[in-house]
Design a protein around this motif. Structure first.
Motif, PDB file in Angstrom:
ATOM      1  N   HIS A  23      63.271 -61.900 -22.901  1.00 51.09           N
ATOM      2  CA  HIS A  23      63.028 -63.228 -23.472  1.00 51.09           C
ATOM      3  C   HIS A  23      63.379 -64.341 -22.484  1.00 51.09           C
ATOM      4  O   HIS A  23      63.951 -65.361 -22.867  1.00 51.09           O
ATOM      5  N   GLY A  24      63.085 -64.124 -21.200  1.00 43.22           N
ATOM      6  CA  GLY A  24      63.319 -65.131 -20.180  1.00 43.22           C
ATOM      7  C   GLY A  24      64.698 -65.105 -19.551  1.00 43.22           C
ATOM      8  O   GLY A  24      64.982 -65.890 -18.657  1.00 43.22           O
ATOM      9  N   TRP A  25      65.548 -64.214 -20.004  1.00 40.25           N
ATOM     10  CA  TRP A  25      66.917 -64.132 -19.488  1.00 40.25           C
ATOM     11  C   TRP A  25      67.073 -62.897 -18.603  1.00 40.25           C
ATOM     12  O   TRP A  25      66.597 -61.819 -18.961  1.00 40.25           O
ATOM     13  N   ALA A  26      67.744 -63.043 -17.476  1.00 45.61           N
ATOM     14  CA  ALA A  26      68.098 -61.895 -16.647  1.00 45.61           C
ATOM     15  C   ALA A  26      69.191 -61.128 -17.382  1.00 45.61           C
ATOM     16  O   ALA A  26      70.160 -61.721 -17.853  1.00 45.61           O
ATOM     17  N   VAL A  27      69.019 -59.817 -17.515  1.00 40.50           N
ATOM     18  CA  VAL A  27      69.993 -58.997 -18.247  1.00 40.50           C
ATOM     19  C   VAL A  27      70.427 -57.817 -17.387  1.00 40.50           C
ATOM     20  O   VAL A  27      69.788 -57.475 -16.399  1.00 40.50           O
ATOM     21  N   LEU A  28      71.527 -57.202 -17.765  1.00 39.71           N
ATOM     22  CA  LEU A  28      72.028 -56.030 -17.053  1.00 39.71           C
ATOM     23  C   LEU A  28      71.205 -54.804 -17.442  1.00 39.71           C
ATOM     24  O   LEU A  28      70.771 -54.689 -18.588  1.00 39.71           O
ATOM     25  N   PRO A  29      70.997 -53.878 -16.511  1.00 30.56           N
ATOM     26  CA  PRO A  29      70.193 -52.691 -16.817  1.00 30.56           C
ATOM     27  C   PRO A  29      70.776 -51.828 -17.935  1.00 30.56           C
ATOM     28  O   PRO A  29      70.058 -51.274 -18.731  1.00 30.56           O
ATOM     29  N   ASP A  30      72.100 -51.700 -17.999  1.00 32.27           N
ATOM     30  CA  ASP A  30      72.756 -50.862 -18.995  1.00 32.27           C
ATOM     31  C   ASP A  30      74.068 -51.534 -19.377  1.00 32.27           C
ATOM     32  O   ASP A  30      75.120 -51.210 -18.832  1.00 32.27           O
ATOM     33  N   ALA A  31      73.972 -52.464 -20.295  1.00 30.10           N
ATOM     34  CA  ALA A  31      75.125 -53.314 -20.634  1.00 30.10           C
ATOM     35  C   ALA A  31      76.312 -52.550 -21.207  1.00 30.10           C
ATOM     36  O   ALA A  31      77.426 -53.067 -21.223  1.00 30.10           O
ATOM     37  N   THR A  32      76.116 -51.317 -21.665  1.00 31.47           N
ATOM     38  CA  THR A  32      77.222 -50.570 -22.261  1.00 31.47           C
ATOM     39  C   THR A  32      78.048 -49.823 -21.213  1.00 31.47           C
ATOM     40  O   THR A  32      79.109 -49.313 -21.513  1.00 31.47           O
ATOM     41  N   ARG A  33      77.561 -49.739 -19.978  1.00 29.91           N
ATOM     42  CA  ARG A  33      78.301 -49.044 -18.918  1.00 29.91           C
ATOM     43  C   ARG A  33      79.115 -50.039 -18.108  1.00 29.91           C
ATOM     44  O   ARG A  33      78.840 -51.236 -18.104  1.00 29.91           O
TER      45      ARG A  33
ATOM     46  N   ASP B 196      72.938 -65.430 -18.619  1.00 27.71           N
ATOM     47  CA  ASP B 196      74.084 -65.752 -19.473  1.00 27.71           C
ATOM     48  C   ASP B 196      75.387 -65.562 -18.696  1.00 27.71           C
ATOM     49  O   ASP B 196      75.415 -64.969 -17.620  1.00 27.71           O
ATOM     50  N   GLU B 197      76.457 -66.091 -19.250  1.00 28.16           N
ATOM     51  CA  GLU B 197      77.747 -66.095 -18.557  1.00 28.16           C
ATOM     52  C   GLU B 197      78.265 -64.680 -18.273  1.00 28.16           C
ATOM     53  O   GLU B 197      78.747 -64.395 -17.179  1.00 28.16           O
ATOM     54  N   TYR B 198      78.156 -63.785 -19.238  1.00 31.19           N
ATOM     55  CA  TYR B 198      78.644 -62.415 -19.047  1.00 31.19           C
ATOM     56  C   TYR B 198      77.883 -61.712 -17.923  1.00 31.19           C
ATOM     57  O   TYR B 198      78.481 -61.066 -17.063  1.00 31.19           O
ATOM     58  N   THR B 199      76.558 -61.823 -17.928  1.00 32.30           N
ATOM     59  CA  THR B 199      75.746 -61.192 -16.887  1.00 32.30           C
ATOM     60  C   THR B 199      76.082 -61.779 -15.523  1.00 32.30           C
ATOM     61  O   THR B 199      76.221 -61.054 -14.541  1.00 32.30           O
ATOM     62  N   ALA B 200      76.237 -63.091 -15.451  1.00 36.12           N
ATOM     63  CA  ALA B 200      76.568 -63.745 -14.180  1.00 36.12           C
ATOM     64  C   ALA B 200      77.933 -63.287 -13.660  1.00 36.12           C
ATOM     65  O   ALA B 200      78.089 -63.004 -12.462  1.00 36.12           O
TER      66      ALA B 200
ATOM     67  N   LEU C  29      77.583 -59.711 -12.386  1.00 35.80           N
ATOM     68  CA  LEU C  29      76.908 -59.700 -11.088  1.00 35.80           C
ATOM     69  C   LEU C  29      77.836 -60.184  -9.981  1.00 35.80           C
ATOM     70  O   LEU C  29      77.837 -59.639  -8.880  1.00 35.80           O
ATOM     71  N   ALA C  30      78.631 -61.204 -10.270  1.00 36.44           N
ATOM     72  CA  ALA C  30      79.586 -61.709  -9.269  1.00 36.44           C
ATOM     73  C   ALA C  30      80.575 -60.606  -8.891  1.00 36.44           C
ATOM     74  O   ALA C  30      80.918 -60.453  -7.715  1.00 36.44           O
ATOM     75  N   ALA C  31      81.017 -59.814  -9.861  1.00 41.18           N
ATOM     76  CA  ALA C  31      81.934 -58.706  -9.563  1.00 41.18           C
ATOM     77  C   ALA C  31      81.241 -57.650  -8.709  1.00 41.18           C
ATOM     78  O   ALA C  31      81.842 -57.087  -7.793  1.00 41.18           O
ATOM     79  N   VAL C  32      79.965 -57.388  -8.979  1.00 40.75           N
ATOM     80  CA  VAL C  32      79.195 -56.404  -8.207  1.00 40.75           C
ATOM     81  C   VAL C  32      78.998 -56.887  -6.767  1.00 40.75           C
ATOM     82  O   VAL C  32      79.066 -56.112  -5.824  1.00 40.75           O
ATOM     83  N   LEU C  33      78.766 -58.187  -6.592  1.00 41.47           N
ATOM     84  CA  LEU C  33      78.461 -58.758  -5.274  1.00 41.47           C
ATOM     85  C   LEU C  33      79.683 -59.242  -4.506  1.00 41.47           C
ATOM     86  O   LEU C  33      79.563 -59.668  -3.356  1.00 41.47           O
TER      87      LEU C  33
END
Length: 98
Positions: free
Chosen positions: A23-33, A58-62, A65-69
């Motif tokens: 729905h226009g938002w970048a999301v995590l591939p598997d949010a439960t992992r 959204d804030e959680y995804t961002a 991603l910051a933790a991953v990068l």
């Protein structure tokens, strides 16, 4: 289409991440992992992040991603929506301080 160019010995290794769009938002591939199913970028690696047609993040995804990068030697964000690309780049830059 992807074009592969030969890497020179001085080029940093790169990891690529492709985020789904909902729905226009970048999301995590598997949010439960842990870390949304993404492997953290190792020290010294560059990261390429593909967000497709995402218009926002959204804030959680961002934060995830910051933790991953966080340990990457640098990152690039690629997308097809200029406004969404600007939002994601600004959000990650604020979280990562770069």
């Amino acid at each position: 289409m992807q074009t592969t160019h030969p890497h020179h010995s001085t080029a940093l290794p790169t990891m690529s991440y492709r985020l789904p769009v909902s729905h226009g938002w970048a999301v995590l591939p598997d949010a439960t992992r842990e870390l949304g199913g993404l492997t953290p970028t190792p020290n010294g690696f560059r990261a390429r992040l593909f967000i497709g047609s995402a218009r926002d993040i959204d804030e959680y995804t961002a934060q995830t991603l910051a933790a991953v990068l966080a340990r990457s030697a640098g990152y690039q964000v690629h997308g097809t929506d200029p406004g969404g690309l600007a939002v994601v780049v600004a959000t990650l830059a604020a979280l990562l301080g770069r």
